[in-house]
Design a protein around this motif. Structure first.
Motif, PDB file in Angstrom:
ATOM      1  N   ALA A  82       0.902  -1.269  -0.029  1.00  0.00           N
ATOM      2  CA  ALA A  82      -0.046   0.187   0.090  1.00  0.00           C
ATOM      3  C   ALA A  82       0.952   1.290   0.060  1.00  0.00           C
ATOM      4  N   ALA A  83       2.073   1.045   0.913  1.00  0.00           N
ATOM      5  CA  ALA A  83       2.994   2.486   0.785  1.00  0.00           C
ATOM      6  C   ALA A  83       3.308   2.791  -0.666  1.00  0.00           C
ATOM      7  N   TYR A  84       3.873   1.806  -1.338  1.00  0.00           N
ATOM      8  CA  TYR A  84       4.360   1.936  -2.718  1.00  0.00           C
ATOM      9  C   TYR A  84       3.386   2.539  -3.862  1.00  0.00           C
ATOM     10  N   GLY A  85       2.109   1.746  -3.550  1.00  0.00           N
ATOM     11  CA  GLY A  85       1.166   2.246  -4.283  1.00  0.00           C
ATOM     12  C   GLY A  85       0.825   3.697  -3.973  1.00  0.00           C
ATOM     13  N   TYR A  86       0.561   4.081  -2.734  1.00  0.00           N
ATOM     14  CA  TYR A  86       0.511   5.597  -2.411  1.00  0.00           C
ATOM     15  C   TYR A  86       1.235   6.458  -2.814  1.00  0.00           C
ATOM     16  N   TRP A  87       2.703   6.180  -2.474  1.00  0.00           N
ATOM     17  CA  TRP A  87       4.073   6.910  -3.251  1.00  0.00           C
ATOM     18  C   TRP A  87       3.720   7.044  -4.621  1.00  0.00           C
ATOM     19  N   GLY A  88       3.163   6.062  -5.538  1.00  0.00           N
ATOM     20  CA  GLY A  88       3.110   6.031  -7.019  1.00  0.00           C
ATOM     21  C   GLY A  88       2.044   7.017  -7.234  1.00  0.00           C
ATOM     22  N   PHE A  89       1.051   7.027  -6.761  1.00  0.00           N
ATOM     23  CA  PHE A  89      -0.143   7.794  -7.046  1.00  0.00           C
ATOM     24  C   PHE A  89      -0.155   9.337  -6.514  1.00  0.00           C
ATOM     25  N   THR A  90       0.865   9.482  -5.578  1.00  0.00           N
ATOM     26  CA  THR A  90       0.991  10.859  -5.058  1.00  0.00           C
ATOM     27  C   THR A  90       2.412  11.237  -5.735  1.00  0.00           C
ATOM     28  N   SER A  91       2.844  10.847  -6.637  1.00  0.00           N
ATOM     29  CA  SER A  91       4.222  11.164  -6.915  1.00  0.00           C
ATOM     30  C   SER A  91       4.166  12.690  -7.560  1.00  0.00           C
ATOM     31  N   ALA A  92       5.236  13.258  -7.633  1.00  0.00           N
ATOM     32  CA  ALA A  92       5.455  14.728  -7.999  1.00  0.00           C
ATOM     33  C   ALA A  92       5.022  15.001  -9.450  1.00  0.00           C
ATOM     34  N   SER A  93       4.886  14.020 -10.162  1.00  0.00           N
ATOM     35  CA  SER A  93       4.761  14.115 -11.779  1.00  0.00           C
ATOM     36  C   SER A  93       3.192  14.471 -11.928  1.00  0.00           C
ATOM     37  N   PHE A 145      11.149  -3.383   3.169  1.00  0.00           N
ATOM     38  CA  PHE A 145      10.321  -2.511   4.248  1.00  0.00           C
ATOM     39  C   PHE A 145      11.048  -1.299   4.239  1.00  0.00           C
ATOM     40  N   GLY A 146      12.440  -1.190   4.190  1.00  0.00           N
ATOM     41  CA  GLY A 146      12.957  -0.008   4.419  1.00  0.00           C
ATOM     42  C   GLY A 146      12.522   1.180   3.318  1.00  0.00           C
ATOM     43  N   ALA A 147      12.515   0.479   2.005  1.00  0.00           N
ATOM     44  CA  ALA A 147      12.046   1.348   0.815  1.00  0.00           C
ATOM     45  C   ALA A 147      10.556   1.770   0.981  1.00  0.00           C
ATOM     46  N   ALA A 148       9.833   0.837   1.544  1.00  0.00           N
ATOM     47  CA  ALA A 148       8.372   1.146   1.749  1.00  0.00           C
ATOM     48  C   ALA A 148       8.400   2.423   2.795  1.00  0.00           C
ATOM     49  N   ALA A 149       8.851   2.307   3.908  1.00  0.00           N
ATOM     50  CA  ALA A 149       8.849   3.353   4.654  1.00  0.00           C
ATOM     51  C   ALA A 149       9.763   4.586   3.979  1.00  0.00           C
ATOM     52  N   ALA A 150      10.623   4.429   3.228  1.00  0.00           N
ATOM     53  CA  ALA A 150      11.217   5.643   2.577  1.00  0.00           C
ATOM     54  C   ALA A 150       9.946   6.300   1.477  1.00  0.00           C
ATOM     55  N   ALA A 151       9.224   5.353   0.814  1.00  0.00           N
ATOM     56  CA  ALA A 151       8.123   5.804   0.031  1.00  0.00           C
ATOM     57  C   ALA A 151       7.106   6.632   0.778  1.00  0.00           C
ATOM     58  N   LEU A 152       6.862   6.231   1.800  1.00  0.00           N
ATOM     59  CA  LEU A 152       5.747   6.957   2.854  1.00  0.00           C
ATOM     60  C   LEU A 152       6.481   8.383   3.328  1.00  0.00           C
ATOM     61  N   PHE A 153       7.717   8.391   3.529  1.00  0.00           N
ATOM     62  CA  PHE A 153       8.354   9.559   3.916  1.00  0.00           C
ATOM     63  C   PHE A 153       8.244  10.703   2.600  1.00  0.00           C
ATOM     64  N   ALA A 154       8.731  10.132   1.488  1.00  0.00           N
ATOM     65  CA  ALA A 154       8.620  10.751   0.316  1.00  0.00           C
ATOM     66  C   ALA A 154       7.325  11.429  -0.262  1.00  0.00           C
ATOM     67  N   ALA A 155       6.370  10.498   0.227  1.00  0.00           N
ATOM     68  CA  ALA A 155       4.918  10.933   0.007  1.00  0.00           C
ATOM     69  C   ALA A 155       4.548  11.877   0.914  1.00  0.00           C
ATOM     70  N   GLY A 156       5.298  12.449   1.787  1.00  0.00           N
ATOM     71  CA  GLY A 156       4.716  13.650   2.810  1.00  0.00           C
ATOM     72  C   GLY A 156       4.255  12.828   3.742  1.00  0.00           C
TER      73      GLY A 156
END
Length: 119
Positions: free
Chosen positions: A22-33, A79-90
């Motif tokens: 879910a974190a990866y998906g959230y990051w993708g859908f809320t990306s800066a693009s 798991f670390g990348a998922a946490a980083a994705a959440l962080f990057a997604a704000g």
């Protein structure tokens, strides 16, 4: 008693795996693009790619199971990348909470003797 604890830890770990997707998906859908098509591709493609990676190498019945240090290392990366994705997604608080729960569950599971398949 130990079987109940292992079962609970496996449930928590499974929920962490779903939360990571879910974190990866959230990051993708809320990306800066600004390109909506690209956001959809990233939002769907990233969790799908991670799920394939997990099923191939990390799942209890993986087709190519990893042994030794490679298994926990790749789990840590996922798991670390998922946490980083959440962080990057704000979502920094959610990222820290997710990372803490995943880390604690995996450490406790390793100490309790993590079974390779569900009981």
């Amino acid at each position: 008693m130990m079987i109940a604890i292992q079962g609970l830890l496996l449930l928590i770990i499974f929920l962490c795996e779903l939360a990571a997707l879910a974190a990866y998906g959230y990051w993708g859908f809320t990306s800066a693009s600004n390109n909506m098509a690209l956001r959809i591709v990233i939002g769907v493609g990233t969790p799908l790619a991670v799920a394939v990676l997990w099923g191939t190498f990390l799942a209890p019945r993986a087709s190519i199971p990893l042994h030794g240090l490679l298994h926990p290392l790749l789990k840590s990366v996922v798991f670390g990348a998922a946490a980083a994705a959440l962080f990057a997604a704000g979502k920094p608080r959610t990222a820290v909470l997710f990372a803490g729960i995943a880390l604690c569950a995996h450490v406790l599971s390793a100490v309790a003797g993590e079974p390779r398949t569900a009981p």
